[in-house]
Write a protein that holds these residues in place. Structure first.
Motif, mmCIF file in Angstrom:
data_model
loop_
_atom_site.group_PDB
_atom_site.id
_atom_site.type_symbol
_atom_site.label_atom_id
_atom_site.label_comp_id
_atom_site.label_asym_id
_atom_site.label_seq_id
_atom_site.Cartn_x
_atom_site.Cartn_y
_atom_site.Cartn_z
ATOM 1 N N LEU A 31 0.849 -1.187 0.000
ATOM 2 C CA LEU A 31 0.000 0.000 0.000
ATOM 3 C C LEU A 31 0.889 1.242 0.000
ATOM 4 C CD1 LEU A 31 -2.750 -0.867 2.667
ATOM 5 C CD2 LEU A 31 -2.965 -0.952 0.169
ATOM 6 N N PRO A 32 0.483 2.302 -0.693
ATOM 7 C CA PRO A 32 1.294 3.521 -0.761
ATOM 8 C C PRO A 32 0.986 4.490 0.376
ATOM 9 C CG PRO A 32 -0.549 3.722 -2.260
ATOM 10 C CD PRO A 32 -0.672 2.364 -1.617
ATOM 11 N N TYR A 33 0.787 3.955 1.584
ATOM 12 C CA TYR A 33 0.406 4.773 2.731
ATOM 13 C C TYR A 33 1.379 4.499 3.877
ATOM 14 C CZ TYR A 33 -3.969 4.193 0.067
ATOM 15 O OH TYR A 33 -4.906 4.100 -0.927
ATOM 16 N N ALA A 34 1.160 5.196 4.996
ATOM 17 C CA ALA A 34 1.959 4.903 6.185
ATOM 18 C C ALA A 34 1.767 3.448 6.613
ATOM 19 C CB ALA A 34 1.564 5.856 7.318
ATOM 20 N N LEU A 35 0.516 2.962 6.563
ATOM 21 C CA LEU A 35 0.247 1.535 6.748
ATOM 22 C C LEU A 35 0.499 0.884 5.385
ATOM 23 C CD1 LEU A 35 -0.771 -0.670 8.670
ATOM 24 C CD2 LEU A 35 -3.097 -0.142 7.919
ATOM 25 N N ASN A 36 1.645 0.235 5.247
ATOM 26 C CA ASN A 36 2.182 -0.061 3.915
ATOM 27 C C ASN A 36 1.825 -1.429 3.351
ATOM 28 O OD1 ASN A 36 3.737 -1.788 5.429
ATOM 29 N ND2 ASN A 36 5.677 -0.738 5.054
ATOM 30 N N HIS A 37 0.829 -2.094 3.929
ATOM 31 C CA HIS A 37 0.475 -3.418 3.427
ATOM 32 C C HIS A 37 -0.990 -3.722 3.715
ATOM 33 C CE1 HIS A 37 1.005 -4.225 7.713
ATOM 34 N NE2 HIS A 37 0.136 -5.206 7.518
ATOM 35 N N ILE A 38 -1.532 -4.680 2.974
ATOM 36 C CA ILE A 38 -2.834 -5.259 3.287
ATOM 37 C C ILE A 38 -2.737 -6.764 3.080
ATOM 38 C CG2 ILE A 38 -3.702 -4.840 0.946
ATOM 39 C CD1 ILE A 38 -6.523 -4.590 2.222
ATOM 40 N N ASN A 39 -3.417 -7.512 3.945
ATOM 41 C CA ASN A 39 -3.478 -8.961 3.833
ATOM 42 C C ASN A 39 -4.744 -9.365 3.076
ATOM 43 O OD1 ASN A 39 -1.197 -9.148 5.538
ATOM 44 N ND2 ASN A 39 -2.509 -9.039 7.347
ATOM 45 N N LEU A 40 -4.574 -10.247 2.124
ATOM 46 C CA LEU A 40 -5.673 -10.768 1.321
ATOM 47 C C LEU A 40 -5.702 -12.282 1.494
ATOM 48 C CD1 LEU A 40 -4.731 -8.758 -1.898
ATOM 49 C CD2 LEU A 40 -6.127 -7.980 0.032
ATOM 50 N N ALA A 307 -4.758 14.317 4.970
ATOM 51 C CA ALA A 307 -5.320 12.979 5.171
ATOM 52 C C ALA A 307 -5.418 12.646 6.649
ATOM 53 C CB ALA A 307 -4.476 11.943 4.433
ATOM 54 N N LEU A 308 -4.343 12.882 7.392
ATOM 55 C CA LEU A 308 -4.341 12.561 8.819
ATOM 56 C C LEU A 308 -5.308 13.462 9.591
ATOM 57 C CD1 LEU A 308 -3.078 10.758 10.965
ATOM 58 C CD2 LEU A 308 -1.248 12.452 11.231
ATOM 59 N N LEU A 309 -5.359 14.737 9.228
ATOM 60 C CA LEU A 309 -6.285 15.646 9.887
ATOM 61 C C LEU A 309 -7.725 15.214 9.664
ATOM 62 C CD1 LEU A 309 -6.795 18.291 11.449
ATOM 63 C CD2 LEU A 309 -6.756 19.487 9.234
ATOM 64 N N GLY A 310 -8.042 14.756 8.448
ATOM 65 C CA GLY A 310 -9.394 14.299 8.170
ATOM 66 C C GLY A 310 -9.769 13.086 8.997
ATOM 67 N N LEU A 311 -8.864 12.102 9.103
ATOM 68 C CA LEU A 311 -9.128 10.906 9.911
ATOM 69 C C LEU A 311 -9.304 11.263 11.383
ATOM 70 C CD1 LEU A 311 -6.557 8.436 8.302
ATOM 71 C CD2 LEU A 311 -9.049 8.287 8.149
ATOM 72 N N ALA A 312 -8.407 12.118 11.897
ATOM 73 C CA ALA A 312 -8.480 12.490 13.308
ATOM 74 C C ALA A 312 -9.747 13.271 13.607
ATOM 75 C CB ALA A 312 -7.245 13.302 13.697
ATOM 76 N N THR A 313 -10.124 14.182 12.718
ATOM 77 C CA THR A 313 -11.340 14.971 12.924
ATOM 78 C C THR A 313 -12.570 14.069 12.896
ATOM 79 O OG1 THR A 313 -10.303 16.915 11.934
ATOM 80 C CG2 THR A 313 -12.709 16.900 12.071
ATOM 81 N N GLY A 314 -12.626 13.166 11.913
ATOM 82 C CA GLY A 314 -13.766 12.256 11.818
ATOM 83 C C GLY A 314 -13.918 11.395 13.057
ATOM 84 N N GLU A 315 -12.808 10.884 13.582
ATOM 85 C CA GLU A 315 -12.898 10.036 14.771
ATOM 86 C C GLU A 315 -13.209 10.859 16.016
ATOM 87 O OE1 GLU A 315 -10.756 6.281 16.946
ATOM 88 O OE2 GLU A 315 -10.618 6.622 14.794
ATOM 89 N N SER A 316 -12.675 12.064 16.104
ATOM 90 C CA SER A 316 -13.006 12.927 17.236
ATOM 91 C C SER A 316 -14.502 13.231 17.266
ATOM 92 C CB SER A 316 -12.204 14.231 17.160
ATOM 93 O OG SER A 316 -10.826 13.982 17.314
ATOM 94 N N ILE A 317 -15.078 13.533 16.106
ATOM 95 C CA ILE A 317 -16.519 13.812 16.060
ATOM 96 C C ILE A 317 -17.316 12.548 16.369
ATOM 97 C CG2 ILE A 317 -18.419 14.599 14.585
ATOM 98 C CD1 ILE A 317 -16.405 16.421 13.172
ATOM 99 N N ALA A 318 -16.794 11.382 15.961
ATOM 100 C CA ALA A 318 -17.472 10.132 16.317
ATOM 101 C C ALA A 318 -17.538 9.966 17.836
ATOM 102 C CB ALA A 318 -16.763 8.946 15.677
ATOM 103 N N CYS A 319 -16.452 10.279 18.515
ATOM 104 C CA CYS A 319 -16.444 10.191 19.987
ATOM 105 C C CYS A 319 -17.367 11.242 20.603
ATOM 106 C CB CYS A 319 -15.024 10.364 20.507
ATOM 107 S SG CYS A 319 -13.914 8.996 20.079
ATOM 108 N N LEU A 320 -17.328 12.451 20.066
ATOM 109 C CA LEU A 320 -18.184 13.521 20.586
ATOM 110 C C LEU A 320 -19.661 13.212 20.332
ATOM 111 C CD1 LEU A 320 -15.916 16.448 19.397
ATOM 112 C CD2 LEU A 320 -16.438 15.921 21.796
ATOM 113 N N ASN A 321 -19.986 12.709 19.152
ATOM 114 C CA ASN A 321 -21.379 12.346 18.872
ATOM 115 C C ASN A 321 -21.857 11.217 19.777
ATOM 116 O OD1 ASN A 321 -21.489 14.264 16.873
ATOM 117 N ND2 ASN A 321 -21.979 12.848 15.214
#
Length: 361
Positions: A31-40, A307-321
């Motif tokens: 994967l071209p991300y910080a998490l660089n692999h996926i298992n299939l 990308a990281l800001l979007g993930l962190a914001t989405g999860e923060s709002i999930a906790c707040l909601n």
């Protein structure tokens, strides 16, 4: 707490399939991300393989698949493609593979349709509702402009899906090769995530629902700003713990195969409980979504990393909601339309107008 055990010394080599149980093979893709692999997971299915998840759309993944098929031989052509959920690292190559082998795509309904809807944003400008959502969370103009520039990128990582699919449903039994696999559907990380449990082989293909070393992102998105995916996540983890025995070998989408399913679920639930307690302590003073990252995440969240800001914001709002739905927290907007959250028994926040749940027009 019981420690997890990892029965394999190392993951499979690139473009190689490693057998982890009779007829069940582990394939790892880059994967071209910080998490660089996926298992299939490739399951023997008559004259070929039933494949679970596909990797992200990229030239590197396509070449890796060509290498896999070249090394495995014609006897391991695909018979069908099953996808746990709609995220690009799982579904990205599904269209390419189903067309290559003329086989069907198997997904849950919400994952298939949600993927089609999200891909349709490719080429669009970021909608007003979405930019309002992130302004309300406390984003500045630079972050909003980065979001506008990145909007619609989701579809670039996914080959066009087939125009029809075979629906997976919670609780159904699939005959794959010599064994039966039960579909267990959860949500929170995605709308209708499918896991696959084989009682005979004592295996659970867990996708992103249960990972051994990291926790999956649980986010609120602009499309449904008052949703409560964290409650769904809690329910789904408890459902898997209830329905799947502890003696399975877990085949996750990331990290390594492991044993200790119930201990891992207990740890994930406990960690989320602790994060919510830290969040409640922080909310003794009014806070925006972007102000609570320190209570929820172990690393800094730079506002120039879209990308990281979007993930962190989405999860923060999930906790707040989640806390809003429990009526533990109140929310109000200031004069600039930014949401401020506070514990119910603390002083009023700016403007003092409760607005949970909230909607955009």
């Amino acid at each position: 707490m019981q420690a997890l055990t990892y029965p394999f010394d190392r993951p499979p080599e690139n473009a190689r399939a490693m057998e982890v149980a009779p007829g069940v093979h582990w394939i790892r893709m880059p994967l071209p991300y910080a998490l660089n692999h996926i298992n299939l997971w490739a399951i023997s299915d008559g004259a070929g393989w039933a494949l679970v998840d596909t990797g992200v759309r990229s030239p590197e993944t396509a070449q890796a698949w060509r290498d896999v098929f070249a090394s495995a031989g014609e006897a391991h052509a695909l018979t069908r493609v099953l996808v746990t959920h709609m995220h690009p690292d799982h579904v990205g190559m599904a269209g390419w593979l189903t067309r290559k082998f003329q086989v069907r795509l198997w997904m849950t309904r919400l994952e298939y349709l949600s993927c089609r809807v999200t891909v349709s944003d490719t080429g669009r400008e970021a909608p007003i509702d979405a930019t309002a959502f992130y302004r309300r969370a406390g984003w500045g103009e630079a972050a909003i402009e980065t979001y506008r520039a990145r909007f619609g990128d989701f579809g670039k990582h996914i080959h066009a899906l087939p125009d029809s699919y075979r629906r997976l449903e919670d609780g159904e039994e699939l005959k794959i090769g010599d064994h039966s696999w039960r579909v267990i559907v959860g949500s929170g990380h995605s709308p209708e995530h499918a896991c696959f449990y084989c009682r005979e082989l004592k295996l659970l293909i867990s996708g992103d629902q249960v990972l051994p070393r990291i926790s999956s992102n649980v986010s609120v998105y602009p499309l449904e700003p008052d949703s409560n995916p964290m409650a769904d996540w809690y329910r789904s983890l408890r459902k898997i713990r209830r329905e799947v025995p502890d003696d399975v070998l877990v085949l996750p989408a990331h990290n390594e195969c492991f044993r200790g399913l119930h201990a891992r679920i207990d740890a994930l639930l406990a960690a989320q409980d602790q994060a919510l307690e830290r969040l409640k302590q922080l909310l003794r003073e009014p806070m925006r979504a972007v102000d609570v990252f320190g209570a929820l995440f172990s690393r800094p969240i730079p506002h120039n990393d879209g990308a990281l800001l979007g993930l962190a914001t989405g999860e923060s709002i999930a906790c707040l909601n989640f806390l809003l739905h429990q009526k533990v927290v109140a929310c109000s907007d200031d004069a600039n339309g930014v949401a401020w959250y506070r514990l119910m028994d603390t002083a009023p926040s700016p403007e003092g107008v409760c607005c949970a749940p909230f909607y955009f027009s």
